[in-house]
Write an enzyme that holds these catalytic residues in place. Structure first.
Site, PDB file in Angstrom:
ATOM      1  N   ASP A 171      26.076  27.884  40.694  1.00  0.00           N
ATOM      2  CA  ASP A 171      26.016  29.335  40.565  1.00  0.00           C
ATOM      3  C   ASP A 171      25.037  29.721  41.663  1.00  0.00           C
ATOM      4  OD1 ASP A 171      24.966  31.933  39.952  1.00  0.00           O
ATOM      5  OD2 ASP A 171      26.025  31.770  38.059  1.00  0.00           O
ATOM      6  N   HIS A 172      25.546  30.265  42.758  1.00  0.00           N
ATOM      7  CA  HIS A 172      24.658  30.368  43.928  1.00  0.00           C
ATOM      8  C   HIS A 172      23.470  31.304  43.679  1.00  0.00           C
ATOM      9  CE1 HIS A 172      26.933  34.022  44.993  1.00  0.00           C
ATOM     10  NE2 HIS A 172      25.939  34.319  45.795  1.00  0.00           N
ATOM     11  N   HIS A 234      26.709  34.917  37.250  1.00  0.00           N
ATOM     12  CA  HIS A 234      25.437  35.308  37.865  1.00  0.00           C
ATOM     13  C   HIS A 234      24.548  36.148  36.927  1.00  0.00           C
ATOM     14  CE1 HIS A 234      27.512  33.775  41.248  1.00  0.00           C
ATOM     15  NE2 HIS A 234      28.122  34.873  41.616  1.00  0.00           N
TER      16      HIS A 234
HETATM   17  C1  BG6 Z   1      30.345  35.796  44.456  1.00  0.00           C
HETATM   18  C2  BG6 Z   1      31.453  36.735  44.081  1.00  0.00           C
HETATM   19  O1  BG6 Z   1      30.149  34.845  43.449  1.00  0.00           O
HETATM   20  O2  BG6 Z   1      29.145  36.532  44.645  1.00  0.00           O
HETATM   21  C3  BG6 Z   1      31.619  37.816  45.136  1.00  0.00           C
HETATM   22  O3  BG6 Z   1      32.659  36.012  43.939  1.00  0.00           O
HETATM   23  C4  BG6 Z   1      30.304  38.513  45.392  1.00  0.00           C
HETATM   24  O4  BG6 Z   1      32.598  38.765  44.742  1.00  0.00           O
HETATM   25  C5  BG6 Z   1      29.210  37.501  45.679  1.00  0.00           C
HETATM   26  O5  BG6 Z   1      30.468  39.384  46.508  1.00  0.00           O
HETATM   27  C6  BG6 Z   1      27.867  38.182  45.762  1.00  0.00           C
HETATM   28  O6  BG6 Z   1      26.904  37.266  46.203  1.00  0.00           O
HETATM   29  P1  BG6 Z   1      25.625  37.727  47.002  1.00  0.00           P
HETATM   30  O7  BG6 Z   1      24.836  36.477  47.161  1.00  0.00           O
HETATM   31  O8  BG6 Z   1      26.102  38.327  48.277  1.00  0.00           O
HETATM   32  O9  BG6 Z   1      24.969  38.744  46.124  1.00  0.00           O
END
Ligand code: BG6
Length: 481
Positions: A171-172, A234
């Site tokens: 989960d980045h 997230h």
């Molecule tokens: C991803 C989603 O997990 O997270 C995308 O699939 C989203 O739709 C992205 O744009 C948002 O990540 P960050 O790090 O740019 O907030």
């Protein structure tokens, strides 16, 4: 520590857009352990040199500050290799195993950056080929399922080949510095813990807003929607880190046990509470950052009349002694007022206000994006000639400035953790399934509701019903305060 890092889906968007640039940054910062090989695997025939060129040509599309010079890229490229694989062919896995075994690195990290429908076949083939020994780690990229049953099925096939300790579910958001800071703030300092409970906290708001629309991903997004794309993973992960009890150690399972307890304590939704406490929206044409943009239904690859939600706001509670009765508001959306991710902890009013305007003086804002920092809002005396005038002030910590040289991006951090075998920032299967269990009643209620999402103009904060939902509790969203 020597390693082999293998990307299945080696020519896909995720690999060249996020993973290779992150690896390059780690390389540039001297954080990539020496003795590493990076192998991209995909369907078509290419030489190593052709693959290196493929990646080189795509680097300019990433952030200009992160672009390598020719000389830097040439050194990094020496680590890159390419291998053609048909993912349904057992002999191709046998060939990969030979390639890995011939060198016998300390660890092999197999990153599934493919379409999730390939996970079962790839995991089964890796197991059958014996590419699942104790030195092997498998990294799984979202989406991990589209509901509870499909997530359980993915976990079943992963478990058939790999032990839980070998599975690194990404989960980045957990790799973002601000999120790790949340752990430090709560469990590295004595200051906040006595206040971190229902007696002192009025409500908590988690906002993950994006200014961007769905871009060219309309087909993927339309089968996903904001609830699956951002809330199930997230936003809920952030909620668990805000609400969890102090873990007994900093070990992965001690942390994940506590996060799981929070997910299990979330108030379950019923059709009635979905109607009352969840707002879904879809963007219409509008203006974001001064630029006119089209509505969701006019985006490429979006089917006519789609009911896909591009916005969700919801109210929930964590049903335990620490949090009983404290509303947690979660909100995410595309084409909102801008890129803006933050957690706001609103403290209660002073019990007996003696100054005018001292109600709700205190809040803690944990900023994730675009800046990474902390703001503690207090009420202070202005010291002006009129005597008793008070004004809100904030103590501001800008972590980007304070730790600039050491801050790394989410994927860089998570890739280095996967290579080192640190599981703390990865999601365990039971957490992931519990999160699906909790969102499923919302999905079911929406399926049964012919009305579809509420419209909102691009560039706003979503449908007015989102503000009305928090107003029922006597609250407002942070930007309205
Ligand atoms: C991803 C989603 O997990 O997270 C995308 O699939 C989203 O739709 C992205 O744009 C948002 O990540 P960050 O790090 O740019 O907030």
């Amino acid at each position: 520590m020597s390693f082999d890092l293998v990307f299945f889906g080696g020519t896909g968007d995720l690999t060249w857009r996020k993973l290779m640039p992150a690896l390059f940054q780690a390389f540039r910062h001297g954080k990539l352990p020496p003795g590493g090989r990076i192998l991209a695997v995909a369907r078509d025939e290419r030489s190593d040199a052709e693959y290196r060129q493929f990646i080189r040509e795509r680097f300019p599309e990433v952030d200009s500050a992160k672009r390598p010079s020719d000389e830097e890229f040439a050194r990094f490229a020496e680590l890159l290799h390419y291998r053609r694989m048909d993912l349904s062919q057992p002999e191709h896995y046998a060939g990969l195993k030979q390639w890995i075994d011939a060198r016998g690195a300390d660890t092999a990290v197999l990153y599934l950056a493919t379409s999730p429908y390939l996970f079962p076949v790839v995991c089964a083939q890796l197991g059958a080929a014996g590419l699942n020994g104790p030195k092997v780690r498998v990294v799984l990229e979202k989406p991990l399922g589209h509901d509870l049953a499909s997530a359980q099925e993915i976990n079943r096939v992963v478990r058939a080949a790999f032990a839980e300790q070998q599975a690194f579910r990404i989960d980045h958001y957990l790799g973002k510095p601000a999120v790790q800071n949340l752990m430090a703030l709560r469990f590295g300092n004595a200051l906040f813990e006595p206040l971190w409970r229902r007696e002192s906290i009025a409500n908590i708001q988690i906002t993950l807003a994006e200014g961007l629309g769905v871009g060219t991903r309309g087909d993927y997004y339309d089968t996903t929607g904001a609830l699956r794309d951002m809330i199930q993973n997230h936003a809920l992960q952030l909620l668990t880190m805000i609400a969890m009890e102090p873990p007994s150690t900093n070990d992965a399972d001690a942390i994940r046990d506590e996060k799981l307890k929070v997910l299990r304590s979330l108030k379950p939704f019923t059709p009635e509470s979905v109607a009352r406490d969840v707002v879904r929206g879809q963007y219409k044409a509008g203006t974001v950052g001064g630029e006119a943009v089209c509505g969701y239904l006019d985006e490429v690859k979006v089917p006519a009349g789609s009911h896909c939600e591009t916005f969700v706001a919801l109210r929930t509670e964590v049903q335990n002694w620490r949090w009983a009765g404290v509303p947690f508001y979660l909100r995410t959306g595309k084409r909102l007022a801008g890129r803006h991710a933050q957690i706001v902890v609103n403290f209660r009013e002073v019990p007996h206000p003696i100054f005018p305007g001292s109600a709700r003086a205190n809040k803690l804002v944990i900023k994730l994006q675009p800046e990474d920092g902390l703001e503690l809002h207090l009420l202070a005396a202005k010291g002006s000639a009129q005597g008793e005038l008070l004004a809100p002030v904030s103590l501001d910590l800008d972590f980007d400035k304070a730790f600039a040289s050491e801050r790394v991006g989410a994927y860089e951090r998570l890739l280095m953790d996967a290579i080192a075998g640190r599981l703390n920032l990865f999601v365990r299967s039971d957490e992931q399934e519990q999160a699906w269990r909790w969102v499923e009643p919302i999905l079911k209620a929406w399926e049964a509701d012919p009305n579809g999402p509420r419209p909102y103009a691009a560039g706003t904060w979503g449908p007015p019903a989102s503000s009305a939902m928090v107003a029922r509790d006597g609250c407002t969203w942070d930007e309205e305060q």
